[in-house]
Structure formats: structure tokens, C-alpha cells
Design a protein around this motif. Structure first.
Motif, PDB file in Angstrom:
ATOM      1  N   UNK A  12       0.836  -1.190   0.000  1.00 42.57           N
ATOM      2  CA  UNK A  12       0.000   0.000   0.000  1.00 42.57           C
ATOM      3  C   UNK A  12       0.886   1.261   0.000  1.00 42.57           C
ATOM      4  N   UNK A  43      -8.899   1.060  -2.138  1.00 43.96           N
ATOM      5  CA  UNK A  43      -8.753   2.460  -1.785  1.00 43.96           C
ATOM      6  C   UNK A  43      -9.270   3.371  -2.893  1.00 43.96           C
ATOM      7  N   UNK A  44     -10.131   4.300  -2.545  1.00 47.21           N
ATOM      8  CA  UNK A  44     -10.738   5.143  -3.575  1.00 47.21           C
ATOM      9  C   UNK A  44      -9.938   6.393  -3.943  1.00 47.21           C
ATOM     10  N   UNK A  45      -8.776   6.626  -3.302  1.00 47.41           N
ATOM     11  CA  UNK A  45      -7.998   7.835  -3.578  1.00 47.41           C
ATOM     12  C   UNK A  45      -6.758   7.483  -4.402  1.00 47.41           C
ATOM     13  N   UNK A  46      -6.279   8.436  -5.191  1.00 46.79           N
ATOM     14  CA  UNK A  46      -5.051   8.287  -5.982  1.00 46.79           C
ATOM     15  C   UNK A  46      -5.083   7.010  -6.831  1.00 46.79           C
TER      16      UNK A  46
ATOM     17  N   UNK B  10      -1.762   6.794   8.305  1.00 48.28           N
ATOM     18  CA  UNK B  10      -0.834   5.960   9.070  1.00 48.28           C
ATOM     19  C   UNK B  10       0.002   6.840  10.001  1.00 48.28           C
ATOM     20  N   UNK B  31     -12.725   8.182   4.357  1.00 41.24           N
ATOM     21  CA  UNK B  31     -11.346   7.857   3.950  1.00 41.24           C
ATOM     22  C   UNK B  31     -10.328   7.843   5.099  1.00 41.24           C
ATOM     23  N   UNK B  34      -7.245   3.622   7.274  1.00 38.11           N
ATOM     24  CA  UNK B  34      -5.860   3.236   7.579  1.00 38.11           C
ATOM     25  C   UNK B  34      -5.501   3.585   9.019  1.00 38.11           C
ATOM     26  N   UNK B  38      -3.876   0.734  11.122  1.00 35.01           N
ATOM     27  CA  UNK B  38      -2.510   0.896  11.635  1.00 35.01           C
ATOM     28  C   UNK B  38      -2.447   0.551  13.120  1.00 35.01           C
ATOM     29  N   UNK B 174      -5.035  10.533   2.928  1.00 34.30           N
ATOM     30  CA  UNK B 174      -4.674   9.548   1.901  1.00 34.30           C
ATOM     31  C   UNK B 174      -3.351   9.829   1.210  1.00 34.30           C
TER      32      UNK B 174
END
Lengths: 218, 354
Positions: A12, A43-46, B10, B31, B34, B38, B174
Motif C-alpha cells: 500500500x 482504496x478510492x484515492x489516488x 498511518x 477515507x 488506515x 494501523x 490519503x
């Protein structure tokens, strides 16, 4: 390069998507009819789908996970087109083992055609900052994908603060990873501004233009 | 120490662990997933507790409990999930407990979108829960700043016994940037003599509560809270000025939008327009006087407030400027952001209007 599928996997945030998009442009420039499938349902980003317009304008067909923007992980059945004869395909998989899971269901199809499965590593990412930690992710990805990796991609960078030192340090570490795993190094990637400044085997050098930008970088 | 490349979500979790947070209670939402992921991976390495609660409401109340026993604790979510936590936040503020809360904002209202947003400014700074309470609100614009502020958030929470909200958005959560781990400046923190961590037979029971049956007691409690809020307003204001010295048009923006404004300011200067950016870092307490001074000490002719919302922080900008400068708004809600070109156009329009 027809009749060839390149599957891009990795931890990731390793830079899979940036590499996959650049590979699509490179193969298109070389005269291939490229199809890129964005299989990132984690993941919906980038995601590579954000660059669909630019890719389509260069003749690249982009297959996007439907419903991705509404957080519904669903794979577009058009992905099956990649397993037909005469295709020059790229799969941009999701990160980690969970992202590679989407590949698992296609593994029998994939094994019937010529393919390579590349694992992208950025040794500046804390979770993959040693060859041992990177191998742990690699093995989990292979297990989930039900496929073995055929090549390694060193994508060690530090965003805008990258120096040649980062890239060469990554090159040393990926050689260690290659020795430990028996998987050959395929590419060392870097921003175009580093071209001509690196002591790396010419055929492994993969200069990239950055497409996956932040809103203030446009 | 060498720099590493961290994803925002993270990094905020790692910053909490480095600040001594050993309890995390949360519930997944894009979003920001993570963050719990983490903690789930790394809390066990530090003998800490990660618990996925049955809901956001449960998670914030677990945070209340852990904080009440004197532990450093965090919960995180994104906009709709933070809405669910509001009752708990009001109770935490009422009971004067130190809890750090992270909101990686997304488009709203309701379920909205999963793209980055800044439309929880009202909720964050005015309080979505009941009563006269405040939460310290820290709004980082880079991942480096987020790691620094998150570590400091635990100190601020402990020092004033107040919930501290780290307010960022899906983009900051993100994206990835280089991070160098630094310790926050050392503060002298009081012992947690109020915590319900066992009397050991040596003291009276501590009681943690936000209930004051006698309204006179509750009024006194409110006055005490107000004194604390005044002290925080005196001590904890943060902001950054960017190219403001000779600026004729001043952007006011925080977080992701501030970075787009900075990029627009550079482009405007290349085109001969002197633009600058005032970036509030603490959204409560708001750098009211500092913004007034910045806009009135030099050549600023007009102010443009930019947000990833339909216009929320603009209220504080108007309060701060107190009619001293014309203020315009540019922004978009729901999960999109104003582009650098749109900001430049807004600056031109604002200058033509004066």
C-alpha cells in the motif's frame, strides 16, 4: 508487446499506480494498443482511473472498477478482455494482500496467457524499509493473488524531497531482496529529473513523469 | 533520523503511539480506515489496546472511559462518524477529560461523498453537541505538521483536560509525504489526580461526571470551563503567514485548501499580482487578532476566504476583520476543491472590486 499482461502489485503506497500509468504511456508510445484495468477496489484515492482522460487521449483503453467512487468494491466484467489473445494489458492491483485478492479470482485465466507479475517496493515506506519486511508483503501478495511474482521494481523515493541517494539506496536493497527471493530486478523507477544522473543498468532504468498529483500540484 | 514516506492516516496513528497513546477505539469509515488498521497492526507491539467498537457512539464512550482512568486515548472517524460522536464529545468536555479525536473530513451533508471536504468546520468549532463547551481544533496542512500537532494534541488535552480535535480531510489522510519524527516541545503536565484509577485505600473516590443537579453548581462549572477556554485562547493560538508582507490580496484558508492557495499565490505573483496566504492552524481558538493585524498592517486591499465547503470559516474571517476589509468567498462543497486557476480568478475579481 502484444499478447502480454503486466500485473502491478505492491505494498500500500509503494507507487504501483504511478508506475502502472507510466508503463501504459510508455507501451502506448512504443505503438502498442494498451488496455489498463484499474483493479484497486480497496482504496478510492489516488487511483489510475483519475487519469483516465489523459490515458484515453493517448489511445489507452481504461477499464475502471464500477461503483468505486461510491465506495462499492465491484469489479468490472470488462476485465476479462485482458485475457483474450493479442492484448497488451496492464492490471493496476490494489495495495497489499487484500488488494491482490481481486487478482486471485482471475489466477487460472492469467496462468493461461503470457504474463509478468511485478512487485513495486519503496524502501522509504516504513512498513517495507528492509528487504525482510518487503519480502513479507511480497509473499502475502503472492498468496492472495495465487500467482508468483516474476519481477521486482525499485520505486524508492521521498516525494519532492527525493535525492539520488534514495534511489541508489533502494537499488542496493532491491538487489538484496532479489538475492533473497530469486526474483529478478526488472526496473528502477525515478522522476525524469534524475535521468542521466544514476549509475544503474540502462535497461533497468525507468524514468517517470508524475501523473498522480495532489490538488496543489496541478 | 532519516526521513520516511508516510501516508497521512498511518502517520497520525503512529504519532499517537509515539505520544504515549495506548488505547484506540474506532469504527471504520472511508477515507480514514488506515488509522484503525494501523493501530490494529501496531498497538499490540506496544502492549496497547485496539478495539473496533460496534459503532462510533460506542467508540467515543469507550474513549471517555479510558480517559477517565487517566490513559492517553484516541478515536478517529470521518464526517458522518464524527456526527455520531457528538453526544460523547459534549460529555467528555463536560467531564473535563483529555481525549484526542481525529476527523478526516469528507463531503457532506449526510453520507455525502467519500472525497475530501472541509464542511465540518461549524461542527468542529461551534460544537455539534449540547452545552457551552469548546474543543481545541488543530488543522494541519502537511503530513509533517499533522505528526507534530497530533503528538502535541495529547499534551494540550492533558494540560487543560479538554478534548482536542485534529481536523484534516481525506486528501491529507490519503496522500503521502516525507516525515521526520520530532518530539513536541516539553510541557509541564499536571498529575492526573482526578482519574478514577483506584483509591488504593488512600483517598476518597474520584467521580467523573458531567451531571450537576443543582443549577448553581452547574453555573459554577460553566464559569470554570469558561476560564479554561479563555486561558486556551490566550496560549494556544497558531497560524502561519505565507508571502503576506507586501500582499495586496490575502487568501485565508486552512488545511488542503491553504496549500492550493499557496500554489495560486505563487502563480499570481508570477503574473504580477501580489498575493499572500493567512493560514489558521488552530481553528479554535481562532487567530482573530492575528488575522486582523495581518490584513491591516500593510497593503492588503481585499481578502478571499477559500474552503472546501459552501462557506463556513468565512464567519470567523468576518468576525476577525470586523468590517475592516472587503471579504469574498470561493469554495465548493461535497468533495471537490477549488482549483488554483479558480483561486487566481477569484483574486483578480476581488482586486477589481476594490
Amino acid at each position: 508487446m502484444n499478447d502480454h499482461l503486466t500485473i502491478v502489485t505492491g505494498h500500500y503506497g509503494s507507487g504501483k499506480t504511478e508506475f502502472a500509468v507510466n508503463l501504459a504511456f510508455r507501451l502506448a508510445r512504443e505503438g502498442n494498443a494498451v488496455t489498463l484495468a484499474d483493479l484497486d477496489i480497496v482504496n478510492p484515492y489516488f487511483c489510475s482511473r483519475e487519469r483516465k482522460e489523459e490515458m484515453t487521449s493517448q489511445g489507452i483503453r481504461v477499464i475502471v472498477s464500477k461503483g468505486a467512487d461510491s465506495d462499492l468494491p465491484a469489479i468490472n466484467p470488462e476485465v476479462y478482455a485482458l485475457f483474450e489473445n493479442g492484448m497488451c494489458g496492464i492490471i493496476d492491483a490494489g495495495g497489499d494482500a487484500v488488494g491482490a485478492q481481486a487478482l486471485g479470482r482471475f489466477s487460472q485465466k492469467i496462468k493461461c496467457i503470457p504474463y509478468e507479475l511485478l512487485c513495486v517496493v519503496n524502501f522509504n515506506r516504513p512498513e517495507t524499509n528492509t528487504p525482510q519486511k518487503a519480502e513479507a508483503y511480497l509473499r502475502q501478495i503472492e498468496y492472495s493473488a495465487r500467482l508468483s511474482a516474476t519481477g521486482l521494481v525499485n520505486n524508492t523515493h521521498l516525494d519532492h524531497q527525493t535525492t539520488t541517494h534514495d534511489i541508489s539506496r533502494g537499488a542496493e536493497l532491491i538487489e538484496d531482496l532479489s538475492r533473497d527471493t530469486g526474483i529478478p530486478v526488472k526496473y528502477h523507477t525515478f522522476e525524469e529529473r534524475f535521468s542521466g544522473r544514476l549509475q544503474l543498468p540502462q535497461e533497468q532504468q525507468f524514468p517517470m513523469q508524475l501523473y498522480m498529483k495532489k490538488p496543489w500540484e496541478f | 533520523m532519516a526521513k520516511e514516506l508516510w501516508k497521512g492516516n498511518e502517520a497520525v496513528a503512529e504519532a499517537a503511539i509515539r505520544a504515549g497513546c495506548r488505547y484506540f477505539f474506532g469504527y471504520p469509515i472511508t477515507p480514514q480506515n488506515e488509522i484503525p488498521e494501523y493501530f490494529a497492526r501496531h498497538m499490540p507491539e506496544h502492549d496497547g489496546v485496539f478495539l473496533q467498537a460496534e459503532s462510533e457512539v460506542a467508540a467515543i464512550n469507550m474513549a471517555y472511559g479510558a480517559a477517565g482512568s487517566g490513559a492517553r486515548v484516541m478515536t478517529s472517524s470521518s464526517s458522518p462518524g464524527i456526527s455520531l460522536k457528538q453526544e460523547g464529545i459534549s460529555y467528555i468536555a463536560g467531564a473535563e477529560l483529555p481525549v484526542v479525536i481525529v476527523n478526516m473530513m469528507r463531503g457532506g451533508p449526510g453520507l455525502g461523498s467519500i472525497a475530501p471536504g472541509q464542511s465540518d468546520y461549524f461542527q468542529a468549532t461551534r460544537g455539534g453537541g449540547n452545552g457551552d463547551y469548546r474543543t481545541v481544533v488543530l488543522a494541519p496542512a502537511t503530513i509533517q505538521e499533522m505528526t507534530d500537532l497530533t503528538q502535541e494534541a495529547f499534551d494540550i488535552a492533558d494540560l487543560y483536560r479538554i478534548p482536542v480535535l485534529v481536523l484534516a480531510d481525506g486528501m491529507i489522510g490519503q496522500m503521502m509525504e516525507a516525515v521526520e519524527w520530532k518530539k513536541p516541545k516539553a510541557r509541564k503536565l499536571p498529575a492526573k489526580g482526578w482519574a478514577t484509577d483506584g483509591t488504593k485505600g488512600k483517598r476518597e473516590h474520584n467521580i467523573i461526571n458531567s451531571l450537576f443537579i443543582d443549577p448553581k453548581d452547574c453555573t459554577q462549572h460553566n464559569q470554570n470551563l469558561q476560564k479554561k477556554h479563555d486561558l486556551i485562547t490566550q496560549n494556544e493560538i497558531r497560524f502561519e503567514e505565507y508571502l503576506t508582507d507586501d500582499a495586496e490580496v490575502l487568501f485565508v484558508a486552512y488545511g488542503t485548501t491553504a496549500r492550493i492557495c499557496q500554489s495560486a499565490a505563487i502563480k499570481l505573483r508570477e503574473a504580477g499580482v501580489k498575493a499572500g496566504v493567512f493560514r489558521p492552524i488552530s481553528l479554535w481558538p481562532y487567530p482573530e487578532k492575528e488575522l486582523y493585524l495581518c490584513a491591516n498592517r500593510g497593503c492588503v486591499k481585499t481578502v478571499v476566504c477559500a474552503e472546501m465547503s459552501m462557506g463556513q470559516m468565512i464567519d470567523d474571517v468576518k468576525i476577525a476583520l470586523n468590517g475592516s476589509k472587503p471579504v469574498r468567498f470561493i469554495g465548493s462543497g461535497g468533495g471537490t476543491f477549488p482549483t488554483s486557476a479558480e483561486l487566481m480568478a477569484a483574486a483578480h475579481t476581488a482586486l477589481e472590486g476594490v
